[in-house]
Write a protein that holds these residues in place. Structure first.
Motif, PDB file in Angstrom:
ATOM      1  N   ALA A  90       2.285  23.789 -19.395  1.00 52.83           N
ATOM      2  CA  ALA A  90       2.153  25.241 -19.437  1.00 52.83           C
ATOM      3  C   ALA A  90       3.392  25.936 -18.894  1.00 52.83           C
ATOM      4  O   ALA A  90       3.675  27.080 -19.255  1.00 52.83           O
ATOM      5  N   LYS A  91       4.122  25.247 -18.018  1.00 52.12           N
ATOM      6  CA  LYS A  91       5.327  25.808 -17.414  1.00 52.12           C
ATOM      7  C   LYS A  91       6.611  25.219 -17.982  1.00 52.12           C
ATOM      8  O   LYS A  91       7.699  25.563 -17.521  1.00 52.12           O
ATOM      9  N   ASN A  92       6.493  24.333 -18.949  1.00 51.61           N
ATOM     10  CA  ASN A  92       7.661  23.658 -19.528  1.00 51.61           C
ATOM     11  C   ASN A  92       8.529  23.039 -18.441  1.00 51.61           C
ATOM     12  O   ASN A  92       9.755  23.169 -18.445  1.00 51.61           O
ATOM     13  N   THR A  93       7.895  22.338 -17.520  1.00 51.55           N
ATOM     14  CA  THR A  93       8.598  21.801 -16.366  1.00 51.55           C
ATOM     15  C   THR A  93       8.208  20.346 -16.127  1.00 51.55           C
ATOM     16  O   THR A  93       7.039  19.984 -16.232  1.00 51.55           O
ATOM     17  N   VAL A  94       9.202  19.537 -15.801  1.00 51.66           N
ATOM     18  CA  VAL A  94       9.018  18.137 -15.430  1.00 51.66           C
ATOM     19  C   VAL A  94       9.446  17.975 -13.975  1.00 51.66           C
ATOM     20  O   VAL A  94      10.425  18.594 -13.541  1.00 51.66           O
ATOM     21  N   TYR A  95       8.737  17.138 -13.250  1.00 54.23           N
ATOM     22  CA  TYR A  95       9.021  16.916 -11.843  1.00 54.23           C
ATOM     23  C   TYR A  95       9.304  15.447 -11.570  1.00 54.23           C
ATOM     24  O   TYR A  95       8.847  14.555 -12.288  1.00 54.23           O
ATOM     25  N   LEU A  96      10.044  15.206 -10.513  1.00 52.66           N
ATOM     26  CA  LEU A  96      10.232  13.858 -10.008  1.00 52.66           C
ATOM     27  C   LEU A  96      10.049  13.899  -8.497  1.00 52.66           C
ATOM     28  O   LEU A  96      10.909  14.417  -7.779  1.00 52.66           O
ATOM     29  N   GLN A  97       8.920  13.387  -8.041  1.00 54.38           N
ATOM     30  CA  GLN A  97       8.667  13.269  -6.610  1.00 54.38           C
ATOM     31  C   GLN A  97       9.284  11.971  -6.126  1.00 54.38           C
ATOM     32  O   GLN A  97       8.950  10.896  -6.628  1.00 54.38           O
ATOM     33  N   MET A  98      10.170  12.056  -5.164  1.00 56.40           N
ATOM     34  CA  MET A  98      10.900  10.909  -4.656  1.00 56.40           C
ATOM     35  C   MET A  98      10.555  10.723  -3.187  1.00 56.40           C
ATOM     36  O   MET A  98      10.854  11.582  -2.357  1.00 56.40           O
ATOM     37  N   ASN A  99       9.916   9.613  -2.880  1.00 59.81           N
ATOM     38  CA  ASN A  99       9.545   9.281  -1.516  1.00 59.81           C
ATOM     39  C   ASN A  99      10.315   8.055  -1.048  1.00 59.81           C
ATOM     40  O   ASN A  99      10.857   7.296  -1.849  1.00 59.81           O
ATOM     41  N   LEU A 126      12.265  16.890  -7.283  1.00 61.86           N
ATOM     42  CA  LEU A 126      13.155  17.497  -8.254  1.00 61.86           C
ATOM     43  C   LEU A 126      12.345  18.188  -9.337  1.00 61.86           C
ATOM     44  O   LEU A 126      11.256  17.746  -9.698  1.00 61.86           O
ATOM     45  N   SER A 127      12.889  19.272  -9.863  1.00 63.57           N
ATOM     46  CA  SER A 127      12.267  20.000 -10.953  1.00 63.57           C
ATOM     47  C   SER A 127      13.230  20.099 -12.118  1.00 63.57           C
ATOM     48  O   SER A 127      14.447  20.155 -11.927  1.00 63.57           O
ATOM     49  N   CYS A 128      12.690  20.125 -13.309  1.00 64.38           N
ATOM     50  CA  CYS A 128      13.467  20.309 -14.521  1.00 64.38           C
ATOM     51  C   CYS A 128      12.774  21.371 -15.352  1.00 64.38           C
ATOM     52  O   CYS A 128      11.710  21.119 -15.923  1.00 64.38           O
ATOM     53  N   ALA A 129      13.360  22.551 -15.389  1.00 62.95           N
ATOM     54  CA  ALA A 129      12.824  23.656 -16.170  1.00 62.95           C
ATOM     55  C   ALA A 129      13.450  23.624 -17.551  1.00 62.95           C
ATOM     56  O   ALA A 129      14.674  23.663 -17.683  1.00 62.95           O
ATOM     57  N   ALA A 130      12.621  23.553 -18.565  1.00 66.45           N
ATOM     58  CA  ALA A 130      13.090  23.347 -19.921  1.00 66.45           C
ATOM     59  C   ALA A 130      12.728  24.516 -20.824  1.00 66.45           C
ATOM     60  O   ALA A 130      11.763  25.244 -20.580  1.00 66.45           O
ATOM     61  N   SER A 131      13.507  24.685 -21.868  1.00 66.06           N
ATOM     62  CA  SER A 131      13.156  25.628 -22.910  1.00 66.06           C
ATOM     63  C   SER A 131      12.005  25.066 -23.731  1.00 66.06           C
ATOM     64  O   SER A 131      11.748  23.859 -23.743  1.00 66.06           O
ATOM     65  N   GLU A 132      11.316  25.932 -24.428  1.00 65.90           N
ATOM     66  CA  GLU A 132      10.240  25.489 -25.300  1.00 65.90           C
ATOM     67  C   GLU A 132      10.760  24.510 -26.344  1.00 65.90           C
ATOM     68  O   GLU A 132      10.114  23.508 -26.647  1.00 65.90           O
ATOM     69  N   ARG A 133      11.925  24.789 -26.887  1.00 64.14           N
ATOM     70  CA  ARG A 133      12.499  23.930 -27.908  1.00 64.14           C
ATOM     71  C   ARG A 133      12.726  22.513 -27.383  1.00 64.14           C
ATOM     72  O   ARG A 133      12.461  21.541 -28.088  1.00 64.14           O
ATOM     73  N   ALA A 154      21.452  26.970 -20.812  1.00 61.46           N
ATOM     74  CA  ALA A 154      21.094  25.562 -20.815  1.00 61.46           C
ATOM     75  C   ALA A 154      19.666  25.366 -21.308  1.00 61.46           C
ATOM     76  O   ALA A 154      18.774  26.168 -21.023  1.00 61.46           O
ATOM     77  N   GLN A 155      19.450  24.265 -22.044  1.00 62.69           N
ATOM     78  CA  GLN A 155      18.109  23.925 -22.501  1.00 62.69           C
ATOM     79  C   GLN A 155      17.250  23.321 -21.392  1.00 62.69           C
ATOM     80  O   GLN A 155      16.028  23.449 -21.421  1.00 62.69           O
ATOM     81  N   VAL A 176      23.651  11.824  -9.088  1.00 59.22           N
ATOM     82  CA  VAL A 176      23.266  13.052  -9.764  1.00 59.22           C
ATOM     83  C   VAL A 176      22.092  12.720 -10.673  1.00 59.22           C
ATOM     84  O   VAL A 176      22.168  11.780 -11.471  1.00 59.22           O
ATOM     85  N   TYR A 177      21.029  13.482 -10.561  1.00 58.84           N
ATOM     86  CA  TYR A 177      19.818  13.246 -11.330  1.00 58.84           C
ATOM     87  C   TYR A 177      19.724  14.223 -12.486  1.00 58.84           C
ATOM     88  O   TYR A 177      19.890  15.429 -12.308  1.00 58.84           O
ATOM     89  N   TYR A 178      19.449  13.691 -13.662  1.00 57.99           N
ATOM     90  CA  TYR A 178      19.372  14.466 -14.887  1.00 57.99           C
ATOM     91  C   TYR A 178      18.015  14.285 -15.542  1.00 57.99           C
ATOM     92  O   TYR A 178      17.439  13.196 -15.501  1.00 57.99           O
ATOM     93  N   CYS A 179      17.528  15.323 -16.180  1.00 56.02           N
ATOM     94  CA  CYS A 179      16.388  15.155 -17.062  1.00 56.02           C
ATOM     95  C   CYS A 179      16.832  15.340 -18.503  1.00 56.02           C
ATOM     96  O   CYS A 179      17.825  16.011 -18.786  1.00 56.02           O
ATOM     97  N   GLY A 180      16.111  14.705 -19.399  1.00 51.94           N
ATOM     98  CA  GLY A 180      16.396  14.816 -20.815  1.00 51.94           C
ATOM     99  C   GLY A 180      15.119  14.723 -21.618  1.00 51.94           C
ATOM    100  O   GLY A 180      14.105  14.215 -21.143  1.00 51.94           O
ATOM    101  N   ALA A 181      15.171  15.215 -22.830  1.00 50.79           N
ATOM    102  CA  ALA A 181      14.049  15.169 -23.751  1.00 50.79           C
ATOM    103  C   ALA A 181      14.243  14.034 -24.738  1.00 50.79           C
ATOM    104  O   ALA A 181      15.350  13.816 -25.240  1.00 50.79           O
ATOM    105  N   LYS A 182      13.170  13.312 -25.012  1.00 47.82           N
ATOM    106  CA  LYS A 182      13.224  12.237 -25.998  1.00 47.82           C
ATOM    107  C   LYS A 182      13.334  12.855 -27.380  1.00 47.82           C
ATOM    108  O   LYS A 182      12.418  13.535 -27.843  1.00 47.82           O
ATOM    109  N   ILE A 183      14.444  12.619 -28.053  1.00 45.47           N
ATOM    110  CA  ILE A 183      14.694  13.228 -29.350  1.00 45.47           C
ATOM    111  C   ILE A 183      14.890  12.221 -30.456  1.00 45.47           C
ATOM    112  O   ILE A 183      15.068  12.604 -31.619  1.00 45.47           O
ATOM    113  N   ALA A 184      14.853  10.937 -30.139  1.00 42.96           N
ATOM    114  CA  ALA A 184      15.053   9.898 -31.136  1.00 42.96           C
ATOM    115  C   ALA A 184      14.180   8.705 -30.814  1.00 42.96           C
ATOM    116  O   ALA A 184      13.763   8.509 -29.669  1.00 42.96           O
ATOM    117  N   SER A 185      13.903   7.908 -31.822  1.00 42.64           N
ATOM    118  CA  SER A 185      13.163   6.678 -31.607  1.00 42.64           C
ATOM    119  C   SER A 185      14.035   5.677 -30.868  1.00 42.64           C
ATOM    120  O   SER A 185      15.256   5.819 -30.806  1.00 42.64           O
TER     121      SER A 185
END
Length: 124
Positions: free
Chosen positions: A75-84, A20-27, A2-3, A93-102
């Motif tokens: 530096a860790k290729n990671t995105v977080y979501l702190q939910m209080n 929540l954490s989202c560990a991503a590939s460099e790509r 998975a990316q 279900v929570y998903y992360c995604g990369a912005k790939i289009a305008s």
């Protein structure tokens, strides 16, 4: 492989917190804005939070504003979501995604490299 891989979900009570954490590939991660979305059963995937590639700007859906915080560690290729102050209506279900289009930063159609998601369940 998975990316993007989301983790950190679980079963909590109303008023509790999760990160929540989202560990991503460099790509998938490098030089891209990132977003968190969520999808409840029978519902469309909806925007939750957005952060720019450098982490300098973020914004949120009205439903989570003031309760959730998005951040990233490039530096860790990671995105977080702190939910209080979680509410039952945050259950999804929570998903992360990369912005790939305008397009709008809140438009799920502008994102790619989706992970498989992590379940968040908030009891009353």
């Amino acid at each position: 492989q998975a990316q993007l891989v989301e983790s950190g979900g679980g079963l909590v009570e109303a008023g509790d917190s999760l990160r929540l954490s989202c560990a991503a590939s460099e790509r998938a991660f490098a030089n891209r804005a990132m977003g968190w979305f969520r999808q409840a059963p029978g519902k469309e995937r909806e925007f939750v939070a957005f952060i720019t590639a450098g982490g300098g700007t973020s914004y949120y859906a009205d439903s989570v504003k003031g309760r959730f915080t998005i951040s990233r560690d490039n530096a860790k290729n990671t995105v977080y979501l702190q939910m209080n102050s979680l509410k039952p209506e945050d259950t999804a279900v929570y998903y992360c995604g990369a912005k790939i289009a305008s397009g709008s930063n809140s438009n799920r159609g502008a994102y790619g490299y989706w992970g498989q998601g992590t379940q968040v369940t908030v009891s009353s």
